[in-house]
Design an enzyme around this catalytic site. Sequence first.
Site, PDB file in Angstrom:
ATOM      1  N   GLU A 159       0.675  -1.368   0.012  1.00  0.00           N
ATOM      2  CA  GLU A 159       0.064   0.057   0.061  1.00  0.00           C
ATOM      3  C   GLU A 159       0.921   1.277   0.217  1.00  0.00           C
ATOM      4  O   GLU A 159       0.700   2.412  -0.465  1.00  0.00           O
ATOM      5  CB  GLU A 159      -1.021  -0.053   1.137  1.00  0.00           C
ATOM      6  CG  GLU A 159      -1.965  -1.238   1.279  1.00  0.00           C
ATOM      7  CD  GLU A 159      -2.929  -1.158   0.242  1.00  0.00           C
ATOM      8  OE1 GLU A 159      -3.105  -0.150  -0.493  1.00  0.00           O
ATOM      9  OE2 GLU A 159      -3.558  -2.186   0.083  1.00  0.00           O
ATOM     10  N   ASN A 219      -7.815   2.959  -5.287  1.00  0.00           N
ATOM     11  CA  ASN A 219      -8.101   1.627  -5.730  1.00  0.00           C
ATOM     12  C   ASN A 219      -7.105   1.364  -6.755  1.00  0.00           C
ATOM     13  O   ASN A 219      -7.359   0.127  -7.353  1.00  0.00           O
ATOM     14  CB  ASN A 219      -9.351   1.763  -6.453  1.00  0.00           C
ATOM     15  CG  ASN A 219     -10.578   1.932  -5.449  1.00  0.00           C
ATOM     16  OD1 ASN A 219     -10.626   1.280  -4.443  1.00  0.00           O
ATOM     17  ND2 ASN A 219     -11.345   2.729  -5.678  1.00  0.00           N
ATOM     18  N   HIS A 226      -8.333  -7.120  -6.370  1.00  0.00           N
ATOM     19  CA  HIS A 226      -9.246  -8.100  -5.651  1.00  0.00           C
ATOM     20  C   HIS A 226      -9.801  -9.374  -6.418  1.00  0.00           C
ATOM     21  O   HIS A 226     -10.226 -10.408  -5.877  1.00  0.00           O
ATOM     22  CB  HIS A 226     -10.385  -7.022  -5.171  1.00  0.00           C
ATOM     23  CG  HIS A 226     -10.509  -6.151  -4.165  1.00  0.00           C
ATOM     24  ND1 HIS A 226     -10.975  -5.017  -3.985  1.00  0.00           N
ATOM     25  CD2 HIS A 226      -9.346  -6.243  -3.074  1.00  0.00           C
ATOM     26  CE1 HIS A 226     -10.524  -4.369  -2.813  1.00  0.00           C
ATOM     27  NE2 HIS A 226      -9.809  -5.217  -2.402  1.00  0.00           N
ATOM     28  N   HIS A 236      -3.265 -10.135   0.667  1.00  0.00           N
ATOM     29  CA  HIS A 236      -3.918  -8.929   0.250  1.00  0.00           C
ATOM     30  C   HIS A 236      -2.711  -8.066  -0.548  1.00  0.00           C
ATOM     31  O   HIS A 236      -2.622  -7.670  -1.796  1.00  0.00           O
ATOM     32  CB  HIS A 236      -4.377  -8.037   1.302  1.00  0.00           C
ATOM     33  CG  HIS A 236      -4.963  -6.726   0.523  1.00  0.00           C
ATOM     34  ND1 HIS A 236      -6.101  -6.700  -0.150  1.00  0.00           N
ATOM     35  CD2 HIS A 236      -4.520  -5.427   0.835  1.00  0.00           C
ATOM     36  CE1 HIS A 236      -6.282  -5.451  -0.481  1.00  0.00           C
ATOM     37  NE2 HIS A 236      -5.580  -4.682  -0.064  1.00  0.00           N
TER      38      HIS A 236
END
Length: 329
Positions: A159, A219, A226, A236
């Site tokens: 992230e 996103n 996803h 993830h």
Amino acid sequence: VQYIFNEDISALKNYVGQHAIFIIDNNVWQHHSLMFNGEKVILFDANEANKKQSTINFLIEQLIALEADRTSFLVGIGGGVCTDMVGYVASIYMRGLKFGFVPTTILAMVDAAIGGKNGIDVGLYKNMVGTINQPQFIFYHYNLLQSLSEVEFINGFAEIIKHAAIKDKELFKLLQQHSIADFRNNTALLHEVVYKNVQIKNQVVTTDELEQHERKLLNFGHTIGHAIENLYQLPHGHAISIGMCMEAHISEEINNFYSEEKLALTQLLQQYGLPTHLTIDKEKVWDILLKDKKRAQENMAMVLLRSIGNATVETIPLVQLKDLFNTLF
Ligand SMILES: NC(=O)c1ccc[n+]([C@@H]2O[C@H](COP(=O)([O-])OP(=O)(O)OC[C@H]3O[C@@H](n4cnc5c(N)ncnc54)[C@H](O)[C@@H]3O)[C@@H](O)[C@H]2O)c1
């Protein structure tokens, strides 16, 4: 929201009032129980499988047992699963209590704890139920990360690299000069990067709390990410990393994203121990993509890079996206 850095954990009591209840992830408790000596505590297993209504019911029953009332203050101490759930239970218990977070994973520090989104999964549907409600504070205490596994540390950096790719070329360059080990061994360096990421996410969500435009940029990597996460049972961060590579490729095809920058992104992800390639069953992944929330009839909204540090939301006709998708790897 007050962001609190560089304070000893004992300073927490200055932010929580007289009736604090600490809701703590069991794994965090196992390693750090001494930090919360003498507090009113509720412990639970904060993992994705438990991020569901029955666990919320358990937390509510525990709150009732501890005689929590409207004057109580809840503190969620754990990773993103814990902060999502404590934010949610605090929002609904007696129609809402004040709450704050002590995030204990990199991902929660730079992402999950920030922005006010909370909630739970319903069956296979992630984050299906929840509210948007801001905590009073987010308290950063890096010592808590000493017990975090390497896999989870790396997950969080997916992230961080995403934030750099969409918003901050300087951060991207800084990351290029370091590795996971540097951040594990150097708290000042870690703080510099966490702080930059808090600013990035906070700026995005305060300009656009309800996800009209700016927040959509977060996103990047997540549309394809996803779709492959559940199908291939990936952590993830791994799914997002591969998603970013695939979406960078689409960016190169239709958003004038330079191939040298695409290569730099792929190399940076590898440098942080993240996978950049996966052989996928294109038909299966495509079918999942069609069910994405960002699909509108015959188009898909997708975040694409124009350059490192600069992302845009593009509306791509499904027919075109399907063609692009077939050219992936
Ligand atoms: N609300 C948002 O805006 C938002 C944004 C991104 C992600 N999320 C949510 O965050 C969740 C993922 O968060 P996460 O990656 O932090 O996962 P997590 O909360 O599941 O934590 C990962 C693992 O690390 C353990 N752990 C946590 N802190 C630890 C520590 N200090 N020492 C040892 N072990 C520790 C946990 O028990 C768990 O097993 C997902 O449910 C996702 O939907 C929410």
